[in-house]
Design a protein around this motif. Structure first.
Motif, PDB file in Angstrom:
ATOM      1  N   HIS B  66     -12.599 -36.922  25.849  1.00  0.00           N
ATOM      2  CA  HIS B  66     -11.632 -35.886  26.216  1.00  0.00           C
ATOM      3  C   HIS B  66     -11.352 -34.970  25.027  1.00  0.00           C
ATOM      4  N   THR B  67     -11.295 -35.554  23.846  1.00  0.00           N
ATOM      5  CA  THR B  67     -11.019 -34.756  22.643  1.00  0.00           C
ATOM      6  C   THR B  67     -12.166 -33.788  22.366  1.00  0.00           C
ATOM      7  N   LEU B  68     -13.407 -34.297  22.469  1.00  0.00           N
ATOM      8  CA  LEU B  68     -14.559 -33.415  22.217  1.00  0.00           C
ATOM      9  C   LEU B  68     -14.623 -32.310  23.274  1.00  0.00           C
ATOM     10  N   HIS B  70     -12.035 -31.072  24.834  1.00  0.00           N
ATOM     11  CA  HIS B  70     -10.916 -30.168  24.527  1.00  0.00           C
ATOM     12  C   HIS B  70     -11.346 -29.163  23.458  1.00  0.00           C
ATOM     13  N   VAL B  71     -12.019 -29.648  22.438  1.00  0.00           N
ATOM     14  CA  VAL B  71     -12.471 -28.761  21.354  1.00  0.00           C
ATOM     15  C   VAL B  71     -13.527 -27.792  21.884  1.00  0.00           C
ATOM     16  N   TYR B  74     -11.958 -25.114  24.050  1.00  0.00           N
ATOM     17  CA  TYR B  74     -11.247 -24.121  23.247  1.00  0.00           C
ATOM     18  C   TYR B  74     -12.241 -23.151  22.609  1.00  0.00           C
ATOM     19  N   GLN B  75     -13.313 -23.715  22.070  1.00  0.00           N
ATOM     20  CA  GLN B  75     -14.319 -22.883  21.422  1.00  0.00           C
ATOM     21  C   GLN B  75     -14.915 -21.885  22.414  1.00  0.00           C
ATOM     22  N   ARG B  78     -12.733 -18.971  23.134  1.00  0.00           N
ATOM     23  CA  ARG B  78     -12.619 -17.984  22.054  1.00  0.00           C
ATOM     24  C   ARG B  78     -13.803 -17.024  22.004  1.00  0.00           C
ATOM     25  N   ARG B 126     -24.547 -27.950  24.877  1.00  0.00           N
ATOM     26  CA  ARG B 126     -25.611 -28.949  24.700  1.00  0.00           C
ATOM     27  C   ARG B 126     -25.165 -29.987  23.671  1.00  0.00           C
ATOM     28  N   ASP B 127     -24.587 -29.510  22.567  1.00  0.00           N
ATOM     29  CA  ASP B 127     -24.129 -30.438  21.525  1.00  0.00           C
ATOM     30  C   ASP B 127     -23.039 -31.362  22.072  1.00  0.00           C
TER      31      ASP B 127
END
Lengths: 211, 329
Positions: B66-68, B70-71, B74-75, B78, B126-127
């Motif tokens: 979930h954290t990855l 979320h990041v 967000y990215q 942007r 992909r990452d």
């Protein structure tokens, strides 16, 4: 993405230090970030869960902490210790979350920075006045762990932070001071005060004698 | 030293929170002052109740993923959309050659910036999917450790694919882990780069029963039970089929993204770009070739180029769910 064509070696990302991982992430190796998140999953969530007293809020703050780490990665100076930095970000995020939720106890990280131990003791006494554990509540709680958790929960934020960082997270005084941005002496006095208040709140209430 | 200050240092001494000099100072004080030792014991008693709540709270399932996500989300938010050309840029009559050239350059810039944005976004996703897939493999590795703790031979044996049906296919690792209670509910055997779905579950008893009563359904199930991952088919030692154990070696692959149908090239899970490989030691690596076993061994085929059990201990073969270690009768 790292190309892996050779026989695997033991020195994989998982064996790298936090600082090496951060440097690699800064250099564009995105896998290093994932390793950091995984490494701190249990430890940092545990800190936030204890400090915030709410699992859902702790999860949100955990995610925002790593988002901030991701966004601030360009500012990372190679060699700087990652753990205290991460805790500083997490603590600020937690304070913000409490403030947004209207649950902050009006004590910022910087508060009482200049106050002496006596001043702290006074404000602490007033903070805790009338907030000791309900004897019926504690009597009904069979689990000692719950009693401890409840007593810690009642501490003002600035004492609770020091207690959690020094006791539960196993940080040295110097590290706690770095995380909170306060002098080491203040860390010591806050921890001492926190324990005295814990002892006070966990002591059995005096028996009421009927006349 | 003031009594309060000494109290604070004694607390730090008990917690191991002092720096080396302060620690030595406290030790010296304790040697000379019996009352200091008595106070230390009092403080130890004071700290003792905290130990009752010393266990760190369990993080919620999937917190890392979930954290990855979320990041990554967000990215992607942007990422700026390429601006539309203004009316002045494209609306004016193109009477002169320079205007056409301006338009061509503007169009080229727009195409390039949109293309770069899409490429960047695609790379981010992909990452993220590769990281989320690695997280799955870490979760399965934890389950493998729990299983190995309960099967102590060789320092801990991992689930073993058998020679004879019905437990003679690679995907049997999943019900073996689940039935032993080693696999928690949040562990996922579906690669995040693939279509989200819930893989079938089946207990070993149900599996045995199904093989006996409804062979067609059993064979269909063997294709799905292992999810999107390929598991070790073991290796031959004389006439015996051996499974992997902790003492087999930390550098031996045990699980990976599943291979192509013919076992050649990279896994299709990540579009053929490579595969995540889990090693016995717990490392998970993103590998752009399948020759990442010991001595550049192809992890999807044995020394005879077959998707069957390895020819020796270091001949790794990770088979897709339905793969069997031996040829049928």
């Amino acid at each position: 993405m790292e190309s892996e064509q050779d026989v695997p070696k033991l020195d994989t990302l998982t064996g790298r230090s936090d600082e090496e991982l951060m440097a690699r992430f800064q250099a564009g190796e995105s896998q290093a970030f994932g390793v950091l998140v995984r490494r701190y999953e249990r430890e940092l969530y545990g800190y936030l869960r204890r400090y915030l007293g709410d699992g859902s809020l702790a999860e949100d703050v955990f995610q925002n902490t790593f988002l901030q780490l991701h966004l601030k990665s360009a500012q990372y100076e190679v060699g700087r210790r990652v753990r205290p930095w991460l805790y500083t970000i997490a603590t600020h995020q937690a304070v913000d979350a409490l403030r947004r939720n209207g649950r902050h106890q009006a004590v910022s990280l910087e508060q009482t920075r200049d106050a002496g131990p006596d001043g702290e003791a006074d404000s602490l006494a007033s903070n805790l006045e009338g907030r000791s554990l309900d004897p019926f509540e504690t009597a009904s709680g069979n689990e000692q762990a719950e009693r401890v958790r409840a007593a810690v929960e009642l501490l003002p934020a600035f004492l609770k932070q020091v207690l959690i960082l020094a006791y539960y997270q196993g940080m040295k005084y110097r590290e706690v001071a770095d995380v909170m941005g306060i002098p080491v002496g203040t860390v010591k006095s806050r921890l001492h005060a926190a324990l005295m208040k814990l002892q006070e709140s966990m002591s059995p209430a005096p028996a009421v004698h009927e006349a | 030293m003031k009594p309060d200050t000494m109290d604070e240092n004694l607390l730090g001494y008990l917690l191991g929170a002092l720096d080396r000099d302060a620690q030595r100072a406290v030790e010296a004080h304790l040697r000379l002052h019996p009352e200091g030792r008595a106070r230390l014991e009092e403080l130890r008693q004071l700290l003792a109740p905290l130990a009752d709540d010393a266990d760190a709270p369990e993080p919620p399932p999937g917190l890392v993923n979930h954290t990855l996500a979320h990041v990554a989300e967000y990215q992607s938010r942007r990422l700026r959309v390429a601006p539309q050309p203004s009316r002045r840029q494209i609306g004016a009559p193109l009477r002169r050659g320079m205007r056409r050239a301006d338009l061509a350059v503007a169009t080229l810039i727009l195409v390039l910036s949109a293309g770069m944005g899409m490429t960047w976004l695609a790379r981010q996703w992909r990452d993220y999917r590769i990281l989320a897939c690695q997280n799955n493999l870490h979760g399965i590795w934890t389950a493998l450790q729990v299983y190995a703790d309960d099967h102590p031979e060789g320092g801990g044996a991992f689930p073993r694919v058998e020679v004879e049906p019905p437990r003679n296919f690679a995907g049997v690792y999943a019900p073996l882990l689940a039935d032993s209670g080693a696999m928690s509910a949040d562990v996922n055997t579906v690669c995040p780069a693939q279509t989200p779905r819930t893989p079938p579950t089946c207990s070993l008893t149900e599996l045995d029963e199904l093989a006996r009563r409804r062979p067609d359904e059993f064979h269909a199930l063997t294709r799905d039970l292992g999810g999107d991952y390929a598991y070790s088919l073991g290796y031959r030692e004389g006439d015996e089929l051996m499974g992997l154990r902790r003492d087999s070696g930390n550098l031996l692959p045990i699980l990976a993204d599943r291979p192509q149908t013919d076992g050649r090239g990279n896994s299709p899970n990540h579009g053929g770009a490579g595969q995540n490989v889990l090693y016995i030691g717990g490392q998970v690596r993103w590998c752009v070739e399948p020759t990442v076993g010991v001595d550049r061994d192809d992890i999807y085929r044995n020394l005879k180029n077959r998707v069957l059990a390895g020819e020796h201990q270091f001949d790794t073969v990770l088979g897709p769910s339905e793969a069997t270690p031996c040829l049928g009768p």
